[in-house]
Write an enzyme that holds these catalytic residues in place. Structure first.
Site, PDB file in Angstrom:
ATOM      1  N   ASP A  17      -4.074   5.624   6.101  1.00 34.76           N
ATOM      2  CA  ASP A  17      -4.502   6.883   6.720  1.00 34.76           C
ATOM      3  C   ASP A  17      -5.591   6.557   7.757  1.00 34.76           C
ATOM      4  O   ASP A  17      -5.298   6.251   8.896  1.00 34.76           O
ATOM      5  CB  ASP A  17      -4.987   7.816   5.617  1.00 34.76           C
ATOM      6  CG  ASP A  17      -5.188   9.245   6.067  1.00 34.76           C
ATOM      7  OD1 ASP A  17      -4.878   9.553   7.221  1.00 34.76           O
ATOM      8  OD2 ASP A  17      -5.665  10.074   5.258  1.00 34.76           O
TER       9      ASP A  17
ATOM     10  N   ARG B 253       3.001  12.242  -9.535  1.00 34.94           N
ATOM     11  CA  ARG B 253       3.394  10.863  -9.219  1.00 34.94           C
ATOM     12  C   ARG B 253       4.834  10.573  -9.657  1.00 34.94           C
ATOM     13  O   ARG B 253       5.502   9.725  -9.095  1.00 34.94           O
ATOM     14  CB  ARG B 253       2.488   9.857  -9.949  1.00 34.94           C
ATOM     15  CG  ARG B 253       1.073   9.810  -9.445  1.00 34.94           C
ATOM     16  CD  ARG B 253       0.374   8.577 -10.008  1.00 34.94           C
ATOM     17  NE  ARG B 253      -1.073   8.672  -9.959  1.00 34.94           N
ATOM     18  CZ  ARG B 253      -1.828   8.363  -8.919  1.00 34.94           C
ATOM     19  NH1 ARG B 253      -1.262   7.943  -7.807  1.00 34.94           N
ATOM     20  NH2 ARG B 253      -3.130   8.476  -8.965  1.00 34.94           N
TER      21      ARG B 253
ATOM     22  N   PHE C 247      -0.589  16.197   3.747  1.00 33.46           N
ATOM     23  CA  PHE C 247      -0.790  15.594   2.434  1.00 33.46           C
ATOM     24  C   PHE C 247       0.538  15.503   1.698  1.00 33.46           C
ATOM     25  O   PHE C 247       1.249  16.488   1.566  1.00 33.46           O
ATOM     26  CB  PHE C 247      -1.816  16.380   1.605  1.00 33.46           C
ATOM     27  CG  PHE C 247      -2.390  15.547   0.511  1.00 33.46           C
ATOM     28  CD1 PHE C 247      -3.444  14.684   0.767  1.00 33.46           C
ATOM     29  CD2 PHE C 247      -1.852  15.584  -0.770  1.00 33.46           C
ATOM     30  CE1 PHE C 247      -3.959  13.866  -0.241  1.00 33.46           C
ATOM     31  CE2 PHE C 247      -2.358  14.772  -1.781  1.00 33.46           C
ATOM     32  CZ  PHE C 247      -3.414  13.912  -1.517  1.00 33.46           C
TER      33      PHE C 247
ATOM     34  N   GLU D 178       0.848  -1.194   0.000  1.00 35.67           N
ATOM     35  CA  GLU D 178       0.000   0.000   0.000  1.00 35.67           C
ATOM     36  C   GLU D 178       0.882   1.242   0.000  1.00 35.67           C
ATOM     37  O   GLU D 178       1.987   1.229   0.543  1.00 35.67           O
ATOM     38  CB  GLU D 178      -0.819  -0.037   1.291  1.00 35.67           C
ATOM     39  CG  GLU D 178      -2.247   0.249   1.356  1.00 35.67           C
ATOM     40  CD  GLU D 178      -2.989   1.119   0.410  1.00 35.67           C
ATOM     41  OE1 GLU D 178      -2.438   1.682  -0.540  1.00 35.67           O
ATOM     42  OE2 GLU D 178      -4.189   1.267   0.651  1.00 35.67           O
ATOM     43  N   ASP D 179       0.384   2.326  -0.584  1.00 39.76           N
ATOM     44  CA  ASP D 179       1.163   3.567  -0.514  1.00 39.76           C
ATOM     45  C   ASP D 179       1.047   4.194   0.874  1.00 39.76           C
ATOM     46  O   ASP D 179       2.042   4.434   1.544  1.00 39.76           O
ATOM     47  CB  ASP D 179       0.750   4.551  -1.623  1.00 39.76           C
ATOM     48  CG  ASP D 179      -0.741   4.913  -1.620  1.00 39.76           C
ATOM     49  OD1 ASP D 179      -1.533   4.305  -0.866  1.00 39.76           O
ATOM     50  OD2 ASP D 179      -1.133   5.808  -2.394  1.00 39.76           O
TER      51      ASP D 179
HETATM   52  P1  XMP Z   1      -7.514   5.273   4.116  1.00 42.26           P
HETATM   53  O1  XMP Z   1      -7.994   6.574   4.738  1.00 42.26           O
HETATM   54  O2  XMP Z   1      -8.643   4.395   3.748  1.00 42.26           O
HETATM   55  O3  XMP Z   1      -6.935   5.729   2.728  1.00 42.26           O
HETATM   56  O4  XMP Z   1      -6.461   4.619   4.968  1.00 42.26           O
HETATM   57  C1  XMP Z   1      -5.686   5.512   2.294  1.00 42.26           C
HETATM   58  C2  XMP Z   1      -5.636   5.966   0.867  1.00 42.26           C
HETATM   59  O5  XMP Z   1      -5.839   7.378   0.753  1.00 42.26           O
HETATM   60  C3  XMP Z   1      -4.904   7.965  -0.106  1.00 42.26           C
HETATM   61  N1  XMP Z   1      -4.129   8.979   0.626  1.00 42.26           N
HETATM   62  C4  XMP Z   1      -3.223   9.795   0.068  1.00 42.26           C
HETATM   63  N2  XMP Z   1      -2.779   9.898  -1.198  1.00 42.26           N
HETATM   64  N3  XMP Z   1      -1.295  11.622  -0.530  1.00 42.26           N
HETATM   65  C5  XMP Z   1      -1.804  10.825  -1.492  1.00 42.26           C
HETATM   66  O6  XMP Z   1      -1.371  10.928  -2.628  1.00 42.26           O
HETATM   67  C6  XMP Z   1      -1.689  11.569   0.766  1.00 42.26           C
HETATM   68  O7  XMP Z   1      -1.183  12.326   1.606  1.00 42.26           O
HETATM   69  C7  XMP Z   1      -2.716  10.601   1.090  1.00 42.26           C
HETATM   70  N4  XMP Z   1      -3.323  10.272   2.243  1.00 42.26           N
HETATM   71  C8  XMP Z   1      -4.196   9.273   1.924  1.00 42.26           C
HETATM   72  C9  XMP Z   1      -4.013   6.849  -0.581  1.00 42.26           C
HETATM   73  O8  XMP Z   1      -4.395   6.514  -1.889  1.00 42.26           O
HETATM   74  C10 XMP Z   1      -4.255   5.696   0.339  1.00 42.26           C
HETATM   75  O9  XMP Z   1      -4.208   4.459  -0.338  1.00 42.26           O
HETATM   76 MG    MG Z   2      -4.266   9.021  -4.415  1.00 43.28          MG
END
Ligand code: XMP
Ligand code: MG
Length: 184
Positions: free
Chosen positions: A112, A174, A161, A108-109
């Protein structure tokens, strides 16, 4: 938006603060790959990259592994801001490989709120992998709604962010090799 405007948009981001430099990321990714290689020594893993954000991280990670791995991808989308449940999450691209009996690592990236990851884990568990762990590039702590932790974590931040290294703001940025924080 014209190409020219796109260009100035990227420049604006690049003038923001670098949170993790390419060098810092490279080193940490190698460490993570070592951790994963040790954990699964003598086995082959199946890494599932969560599109789109994790594609750069996954590409770097696998090339530092010292164990064999196979790759698949999935993609999820969430709708309805501020939700506290996983009900508003949908899979927009399913994995294509069977995972039953496999050692699976979700890549996962960012974790959050934890909603996306929780949903994905619950879905994948139904297919009976031998083991299921999570490797997250960034763990964002403050907005967590579900108490879930990745097994392997690249970097931990409180909030903000971030973009670059696969992470986007409205699909831009990206391609940047470093990670920038554009909103504290
Ligand atoms: P949750 O809240 O479900 O979501 O844990 C995680 C997803 O939200 C995106 N995300 C971000 N993407 N910069 C981004 O480019 C950020 O700071 C950020 N914070 C959350 C991300 O796709 C992740 O999989
Ligand atoms: Mg995104």
């Amino acid at each position: 938006m014209t190409g020219c405007q796109n260009g100035s948009y990227e420049v604006k981001i690049m003038k923001r603060k670098i949170l993790f430099s390419k060098e810092t990321i490279d080193q940490r990714v190698r460490e993570l790959a070592d951790e994963i290689s040790q954990e699964y020594e003598g086995r082959e893993i199946l890494m599932i990259g969560v599109l789109k954000g994790a594609f750069v991280f996954l590409a770097d990670l696998i090339r530092s592994l010292s164990i064999p791995c196979e790759i698949d991808f999935t993609r999820l989308a969430s709708y309805g801001a501020g939700t506290v449940s996983t009900e508003n999450i949908v899979v927009t691209k399913k994995i294509e490989m069977p995972i039953k009996g496999r050692d699976v690592v979700i890549v996962e990236d960012i974790v959050d709120t934890g909603l996306t990851l929780t949903y994905l884990i619950n879905q994948l568990k139904k297919e009976r992998p031998r083991s299921l762990k999570v490797c997250a590039f960034i763990d964002k702590k403050r907005k967590r709604k579900i108490p879930i932790e990745a097994d392997f974590v690249g970097f931990t931040i409180e909030d903000g962010f971030v973009v670059g290294y696969g992470l986007d703001v409205n699909e831009k940025a990206r391609f940047l090799p470093d990670v920038y924080i554009i909103e504290e």
